[in-house]
Design an enzyme around this catalytic site. Structure first.
Site, PDB file in Angstrom:
ATOM      1  N   LYS A   1       0.895  -1.129  -0.218  1.00 39.32           N
ATOM      2  CA  LYS A   1      -0.057   0.019  -0.077  1.00 39.32           C
ATOM      3  C   LYS A   1       0.884   1.329   0.014  1.00 39.32           C
ATOM      4  O   LYS A   1       0.519   2.245  -0.696  1.00 39.32           O
ATOM      5  CB  LYS A   1      -0.860   0.143   1.210  1.00 39.32           C
ATOM      6  CG  LYS A   1      -1.916  -0.914   1.519  1.00 39.32           C
ATOM      7  CD  LYS A   1      -2.506  -0.873   2.689  1.00 39.32           C
ATOM      8  CE  LYS A   1      -2.089  -0.734   3.992  1.00 39.32           C
ATOM      9  NZ  LYS A   1      -1.570  -1.638   4.618  1.00 39.32           N
TER      10      LYS A   1
ATOM     11  N   ARG B   1      -9.998   0.459   8.609  1.00 38.23           N
ATOM     12  CA  ARG B   1      -9.445  -1.107   9.008  1.00 38.23           C
ATOM     13  C   ARG B   1     -10.713  -1.776   9.689  1.00 38.23           C
ATOM     14  O   ARG B   1     -10.537  -2.932  10.048  1.00 38.23           O
ATOM     15  CB  ARG B   1      -8.441  -0.836   9.981  1.00 38.23           C
ATOM     16  CG  ARG B   1      -6.953  -1.194   9.016  1.00 38.23           C
ATOM     17  CD  ARG B   1      -5.952  -1.024  10.076  1.00 38.23           C
ATOM     18  NE  ARG B   1      -4.819  -1.490   9.868  1.00 38.23           N
ATOM     19  CZ  ARG B   1      -3.626  -0.871   9.108  1.00 38.23           C
ATOM     20  NH1 ARG B   1      -3.692   0.517   9.029  1.00 38.23           N
ATOM     21  NH2 ARG B   1      -2.424  -1.385   9.021  1.00 38.23           N
TER      22      ARG B   1
ATOM     23  N   ARG C   1      11.815  -5.480   4.774  1.00 39.35           N
ATOM     24  CA  ARG C   1      11.150  -4.017   4.784  1.00 39.35           C
ATOM     25  C   ARG C   1      12.116  -3.013   5.499  1.00 39.35           C
ATOM     26  O   ARG C   1      12.401  -3.196   6.682  1.00 39.35           O
ATOM     27  CB  ARG C   1       9.736  -4.146   5.081  1.00 39.35           C
ATOM     28  CG  ARG C   1       9.151  -2.708   4.880  1.00 39.35           C
ATOM     29  CD  ARG C   1       7.675  -2.681   4.521  1.00 39.35           C
ATOM     30  NE  ARG C   1       7.028  -2.923   5.863  1.00 39.35           N
ATOM     31  CZ  ARG C   1       5.866  -2.879   5.885  1.00 39.35           C
ATOM     32  NH1 ARG C   1       5.120  -2.610   4.670  1.00 39.35           N
ATOM     33  NH2 ARG C   1       5.060  -3.164   6.950  1.00 39.35           N
TER      34      ARG C   1
ATOM     35  N   ARG D   1      10.796  -1.058  10.751  1.00 42.67           N
ATOM     36  CA  ARG D   1       9.701  -0.555  11.504  1.00 42.67           C
ATOM     37  C   ARG D   1       9.409  -1.304  13.138  1.00 42.67           C
ATOM     38  O   ARG D   1      10.027  -2.923  12.981  1.00 42.67           O
ATOM     39  CB  ARG D   1       8.430  -0.856  10.995  1.00 42.67           C
ATOM     40  CG  ARG D   1       7.755   0.449  10.208  1.00 42.67           C
ATOM     41  CD  ARG D   1       6.916   0.036   9.255  1.00 42.67           C
ATOM     42  NE  ARG D   1       5.590  -0.384   9.909  1.00 42.67           N
ATOM     43  CZ  ARG D   1       4.388  -0.582   9.326  1.00 42.67           C
ATOM     44  NH1 ARG D   1       4.186   0.009   8.168  1.00 42.67           N
ATOM     45  NH2 ARG D   1       3.363  -1.081   9.765  1.00 42.67           N
TER      46      ARG D   1
ATOM     47  N   ARG E   1      -1.063  -8.595  13.429  1.00 44.99           N
ATOM     48  CA  ARG E   1      -1.658  -7.716  12.345  1.00 44.99           C
ATOM     49  C   ARG E   1      -2.488  -8.350  11.254  1.00 44.99           C
ATOM     50  O   ARG E   1      -3.356  -8.032  10.608  1.00 44.99           O
ATOM     51  CB  ARG E   1      -0.198  -6.631  11.736  1.00 44.99           C
ATOM     52  CG  ARG E   1      -0.098  -5.829  12.687  1.00 44.99           C
ATOM     53  CD  ARG E   1       1.419  -5.359  12.181  1.00 44.99           C
ATOM     54  NE  ARG E   1       1.726  -4.753  11.102  1.00 44.99           N
ATOM     55  CZ  ARG E   1       2.736  -4.527  10.671  1.00 44.99           C
ATOM     56  NH1 ARG E   1       3.769  -5.238  10.937  1.00 44.99           N
ATOM     57  NH2 ARG E   1       3.016  -4.107   9.348  1.00 44.99           N
TER      58      ARG E   1
HETATM   59  P1  AMP Z   1       0.487   0.641   8.785  1.00 44.96           P
HETATM   60  O1  AMP Z   1       1.521   1.497   8.491  1.00 44.96           O
HETATM   61  O2  AMP Z   1      -1.099   0.993   7.968  1.00 44.96           O
HETATM   62  O3  AMP Z   1       0.991  -0.929   8.535  1.00 44.96           O
HETATM   63  O4  AMP Z   1      -0.264   1.010  10.311  1.00 44.96           O
HETATM   64  C1  AMP Z   1       0.640   0.549  11.586  1.00 44.96           C
HETATM   65  C2  AMP Z   1      -0.330   0.412  12.553  1.00 44.96           C
HETATM   66  O5  AMP Z   1      -0.937   1.665  12.941  1.00 44.96           O
HETATM   67  C3  AMP Z   1      -1.331  -0.427  12.788  1.00 44.96           C
HETATM   68  O6  AMP Z   1      -0.834  -2.049  13.014  1.00 44.96           O
HETATM   69  C4  AMP Z   1      -2.008  -0.057  13.881  1.00 44.96           C
HETATM   70  O7  AMP Z   1      -1.637  -0.435  15.151  1.00 44.96           O
HETATM   71  C5  AMP Z   1      -2.073   1.295  13.657  1.00 44.96           C
HETATM   72  N1  AMP Z   1      -2.977   1.888  12.499  1.00 44.96           N
HETATM   73  C6  AMP Z   1      -3.102   2.342  11.387  1.00 44.96           C
HETATM   74  N2  AMP Z   1      -4.083   2.519  10.842  1.00 44.96           N
HETATM   75  C7  AMP Z   1      -5.086   2.327  11.503  1.00 44.96           C
HETATM   76  C8  AMP Z   1      -6.409   2.171  11.383  1.00 44.96           C
HETATM   77  N3  AMP Z   1      -7.115   2.380  10.543  1.00 44.96           N
HETATM   78  N4  AMP Z   1      -7.332   1.860  12.618  1.00 44.96           N
HETATM   79  C9  AMP Z   1      -6.725   1.096  13.989  1.00 44.96           C
HETATM   80  N5  AMP Z   1      -5.264   1.189  13.979  1.00 44.96           N
HETATM   81  C10 AMP Z   1      -4.363   1.573  12.939  1.00 44.96           C
END
Ligand code: AMP
Length: 213
Positions: free
Chosen positions: A14, A87, A125, A159, A170
């Protein structure tokens, strides 16, 4: 350009595709994960609140991310990409209310990737704080200089949640909470599915065809 909502499991690409689309077509890239990581880096009250939850791979409260998106959505007048939001079904419903108010139409792109492929990607990554991401194990996604961002020259970092344990949490949370959103959007005829287990070039070609269609 049509506004885009990406729905995808971790490591489907993404962030990578959003950045490319931003560069090539002038999209505004709204990534809740990036906004939360920035809050953590700046040690804001929000950052302190979500740091441990994110490191463990759990979702933060709906209200937090809905507020983050409501503040940014449509502000710069550019077409937008939502990366990592919604999400949960609750987030998707709240988003529809926001988009209706702003009179914005959109397409939902589900980047579908197998669990083993996603896990392998997580292991290589690397991220830059400027938002660009790389993969040390995939030749076409490696930085030109090892460990350094091609765009801004900063040191790349892994990360905190890119480990097998957090990945599994996740991924399972994606299956349990995020996949039901796919049904929600397919009822509105707004959904396109793309096989994101293929090379980045192939996936990006498909994406361009979808958004220009
Ligand atoms: P990402 O960078 O999109 O993989 O998001 C990293 C982390 O941020 C996720 O594992 C959640 O802990 C938090 N997070 C990001 N977007 C959301 C969302 N829409 N709802 C809840 N938690 C989120």
């Amino acid at each position: 350009m049509i506004n885009i909502i990406f729905i995808a499991p971790p490591a489907a690409g993404k962030g990578t595709y959003s950045k490319k689309l931003e560069e090539e077509f002038g999209y505004s890239h709204l990534a809740t994960g990036d906004m939360l990581r920035e809050a953590i880096n700046l040690k804001t009250p929000l950052g302190l609140k979500v740091k441990d939850i994110m490191a463990q791979g759990k979702l933060v409260d709906d209200e937090i991310v809905i507020n983050l998106i409501a503040e940014k959505l449509g502000q710069d007048g550019k077409p937008f990409i939502l990366d990592g939001f919604p999400r949960t079904l609750n987030q998707a419903e709240k988003l529809d209310v926001l988009l209706e108010k702003l009179a914005k139409d959109y397409i939902v792109i589900n980047l579908d990737v197998k669990k083993e492929v996603a896990l392998a990607r997580i292991q290589g990554r690397l991220m830059c704080s400027c938002g660009k991401s790389y993969n040390a194990l995939i030749p076409s996604l490696k930085p030109k200089r090892e460990g350094i961002c091609d765009v801004c020259g900063q040191k790349l970092i892994k990360r905190e949640d890119d480990n097998e344990e957090s990945f599994l949490i996740r991924y399972n949370s994606y299956l349990e909470k995020t996949e039901p959103i796919i049904n929600y959007y397919s009822q509105n005829q707004k959904l396109v599915k793309i096989d994101a287990s293929r090379s980045a070039q192939e996936v990006y070609q498909d994406l361009i065809e979808v958004i220009k269609w």
